[in-house]
Scaffold this motif. Structure first.
Motif: not given
Length: 221
Positions: A25, A28-29, A33, A106, A110, A145, A152, A156
């Motif tokens: 997590a 990948s975030l 991004t 992700v 976003l 965000f 998101l 997850l």
């Protein structure tokens, strides 16, 4: 009915699942991004690379990605990500595969949040002399965000369930233990029920907590 239950093995397997989820997590975030920034970049090459990555990776089965990480990177190219024993190497390769796959989702979550930010805010920031990177990091992404906490959270939760694919390269997480118990004990329904309850305990609180966070940080327009 529950004679098969070995709590130490069960808790250990779910602990591996939790570690896979947390590390993947975070990675990948970060990578997602960066991909989202590439997809909205004014540089055509970066937009092309970001778009190609997302469209290609999202349409590859996760099992193929994990197998490529193990057979392609480690077995063929010798990439061990720090060395160590076979189990540790496979764990890190599984995290890498999960990051590469999940980051595409992700990124799209976003990017949808970026599209909700009024264009006038970015234009005003550029008029003040801010660069694209400053506009993105200081103005656009904080609002994006806040508006995509729920999407998101879904990513997850999907990642938590996707960690079961790591079993194909021998990572000793929950689904691998479940498979071993099913092959050893004649108690299919109780075993499946125990592991299903375990995954519910992991995913349900995540959805509830992030749903509460989403309501608290929602952008009022």
């Amino acid at each position: 009915m529950f004679d098969f239950l070995e709590m130490d093995a069960l808790l250990g397997a779910f602990w591996v699942t939790v570690k896979l989820t947390v590390y993947s997590a975070i990675g990948s975030l970060i990578w997602g991004t960066l991909l989202a920034g590439m997809r909205v970049s004014p540089v055509p090459l970066m937009r092309t690379v970001g778009t190609a990555y997302v469209n290609v990776v999202r349409n590859i089965p996760l099992t193929v990605v994990i197998l490529f990480a193990s057979l392609g990177l480690y077995s063929t190219l010798g990439v061990a990500l720090g060395g160590g024993d076979f189990e540790g190497i496979n764990f890190r390769l599984a995290v890498l595969g999960l990051i590469a796959y999940t980051a595409a989702f992700v990124c799209e979550a976003l990017r949808s949040g970026i599209n909700t930010v009024p264009v006038g805010q970015a234009e005003a920031a550029r008029a003040l002399g801010l660069s694209f990177t400053q506009v993105l990091t200081l103005i656009v992404l904080p609002q994006a965000f806040r508006s995509v906490v729920n999407p998101l959270a879904n990513v997850l939760i999907a990642l938590t369930k996707n960690t079961t694919v790591a079993a194909v390269i021998g990572v000793a997480e929950a689904s691998l233990l479940m498979k071993e118990w099913i092959e050893t004990y004649a108690a299919l329904i109780p075993i499946v029920a125990v592991f299903a309850f375990g995954f519910i305990c992991l995913t349900l609180p995540t959805g509830l907590v992030l749903g509460w966070v989403s309501r608290k940080v929602a952008v009022k327009r």
